[in-house]
Design a protein around this motif. Structure first.
Motif, PDB file in Angstrom:
ATOM      1  N   SER A  43       0.823  -1.205   0.000  1.00  0.00           N
ATOM      2  CA  SER A  43       0.000   0.000   0.000  1.00  0.00           C
ATOM      3  C   SER A  43       0.859   1.258   0.000  1.00  0.00           C
ATOM      4  O   SER A  43       0.353   2.346  -0.203  1.00  0.00           O
ATOM      5  CB  SER A  43      -0.946   0.006   1.195  1.00  0.00           C
ATOM      6  OG  SER A  43      -0.195   0.088   2.384  1.00  0.00           O
ATOM      7  N   LYS A  48      -3.731   7.999   0.349  1.00  0.00           N
ATOM      8  CA  LYS A  48      -4.323   7.764  -0.951  1.00  0.00           C
ATOM      9  C   LYS A  48      -4.781   9.067  -1.566  1.00  0.00           C
ATOM     10  O   LYS A  48      -5.577   9.790  -0.984  1.00  0.00           O
ATOM     11  CB  LYS A  48      -5.523   6.821  -0.809  1.00  0.00           C
ATOM     12  CG  LYS A  48      -5.085   5.416  -0.498  1.00  0.00           C
ATOM     13  CD  LYS A  48      -6.305   4.548  -0.265  1.00  0.00           C
ATOM     14  CE  LYS A  48      -6.048   3.596   0.876  1.00  0.00           C
ATOM     15  NZ  LYS A  48      -7.038   3.715   1.918  1.00  0.00           N
ATOM     16  N   ASN A  76      -9.424  -3.713  -1.377  1.00  0.00           N
ATOM     17  CA  ASN A  76      -8.573  -4.075  -0.252  1.00  0.00           C
ATOM     18  C   ASN A  76      -8.597  -5.583  -0.127  1.00  0.00           C
ATOM     19  O   ASN A  76      -9.564  -6.150   0.357  1.00  0.00           O
ATOM     20  CB  ASN A  76      -9.093  -3.464   1.055  1.00  0.00           C
ATOM     21  CG  ASN A  76      -8.965  -1.951   1.044  1.00  0.00           C
ATOM     22  OD1 ASN A  76      -7.892  -1.426   0.758  1.00  0.00           O
ATOM     23  ND2 ASN A  76     -10.053  -1.260   1.316  1.00  0.00           N
TER      24      ASN A  76
END
Ligand code: HEM
Ligand code: FES
Lengths: 163, 219
Positions: A43, A48, A76
């Protein structure tokens, strides 16, 4: 069987057992660590954010905040989530643009543009903002967030940050 | 220095005594067949470890079970390895338990005073098979769905209480979310804890009796 032979053979077995144990242990532990850390590594460190394409700038009338809604899909692992987000594009003139988040700065309800009053009004606790997002009345502690944007080839892009 | 530290610790913890009373016992001149129980124990340890890691991503709900396994296989680093080990050592474990039982039978090691070791062993076998059965459903794919349908149907053939057994296993008349979550609970907690307890008793008995020597011609 001589005594020295006996001992060295025993030690040999001990060492080989130790080596085999270490190899097997490492062979399992290292992948296991990668396995657990994987989502954290993939990630990435930054939050984000994304440039959202709002289409040609000239589609937005001058003088009135125009709502724009978009849905974002997030994956996810095995789960997909959809989030609907909204913002307002306000063109004050040919060159002057403002992009406002529609998230109320009080507790996060979505504000609506009331054309007749020329105000953004939040339905939750009657927060009221003016055209530029400044608080006129109600509980909101600060103006509506202004979003970063850019215009490329006449298209408007807005930098959307999650959360 | 190191031996001093060791002595200090040993005086308080008693490693040496433990070692002497648990492991330092006379062993018959065994063969590789005598290692099958230990091999099973090793596989059980692997199952526990890899199982715990699978739980990091696996989700026991009909909506997510299949997808979460796909994610483990394709999305996570080394997921294929962790799942692969769990899958293959499950298969191997059943095989090992059978071979171990076979060797105990062939060498007649189940005789006095080891009858209870054998009886505990029977439960070890059943629990191991139970783990296999419950684990098979968890991926929630076509194959596991129908395998479980059939297995719970077979359990229903018991005279009289059969249908009740089937409903108990399924958590209702059909396979559903309830089946998945009770199989899950059985697979990750009930059966492994049972197995661990039984292994403890099994090993206690083995330590208590020592291993049997091979029968001689007079026997
Ligand atoms: C989870 C499954 C099992 C584990 C972890 C396990 C573990 C062990 C271990 C480590 C030993 C020491 C000697 C050797 O390895 O041969 C042993 C011996 C023994 N096992 Fe098991 N075992 C299991 C299943 C069974 C089963 C299914 C039976 C029979 C129904 C059984 C009956 C015995 C008996 C009678 C002995 C004593 C053998 C002797 O003294 O020579 N075990 N077991
Ligand atoms: S959330 Fe908007 S006024 Fe309270």
């Amino acid at each position: 069987m001589g005594k020295s032979h006996e001992v060295s053979r025993r030690d040999f077995v001990k060492i080989m057992t130790g080596v085999a144990g270490t190899v097997i242990g490492a062979g399992i532990t290292l992948p296991a660590v990668g396995y657990v850390l994987d989502p954290a590594i993939k990630s990435g460190g930054s939050g984000k954010e994304d440039w959202i394409d709002l289409g040609p700038l000239e589609n937005y009338p001058i003088g009135e905040p125009t709502p724009f809604n978009f849905t974002r899909t997030q994956i996810n692992g095995w789960e997909k989530t959809f989030s609907t987000n909204g913002l307002f594009v306000l063109r004050k003139s040919d060159t002057e643009v403002e992009v406002l988040s529609n998230v109320c700065t009080h507790l996060g309800c979505r504000v609506a543009w009331h054309e007749d009053k020329g105000e953004f009004i939040c339905p939750c606790h009657d927060g009221v903002f003016d055209e530029d997002g400044n608080v006129i009345s109600g509980p909101p502690p600060r103006p509506l967030d202004h979003l970063e944007f850019k215009v490329e080839d006449g298209n408007l892009f807005v930098l959307f940050k999650e959360g | 220095m190191a031996s001093k530290i060791y002595q200090w610790l040993d005086e308080r913890l008693g490693f040496d005594d433990l070692y002497k009373s648990l492991l330092d016992r006379p062993e018959p001149h065994g063969t590789w067949w005598n290692t099958l129980g230990s091999a099973t124990l090793f596989l059980f340890t692997m199952q526990v470890l890899t199982g715990i890691f699978l739980l990091v991503y696996y989700t026991p709900s009909p909506d997510h079970a299949y997808d979460s396994i796909q994610y483990i296989m394709n999305g996570v680093a080394f997921g294929w390895l962790i799942r692969g080990i769990h899958h293959w050592s499950a298969t191997l474990m059943v095989l090992m338990v059978f071979l171990h039982m076979l060797r105990v039978f062939v060498t007649a090691s189940y005789k006095y005073p080891r009858e209870l070791t054998w009886v505990v062993g029977v439960f070890l076998l059943l629990t191991t098979l139970g783990l296999g059965l419950t684990g098979y459903l968890l991926p929630w794919n076509q194959r596991s769905y129908f395998a479980t349908t059939v297995a719970t149907e077979i359990a229903g053939l018991v005279p009289g209480i059969g249908p009740f057994i089937t409903r108990t296993m399924r958590g209702g008349t059909d396979l559903s979310a309830l089946t998945l979550s009770r199989f899950f609970a059985a697979h990750v907690w009930m059966l492994p804890l049972t197995l661990a307890g039984l292994i403890g008793v099994h090993l206690y008995l083995i330590i208590r009796h020592g291993e049997s020597d091979y029968p001689t011609e007079e026997d």
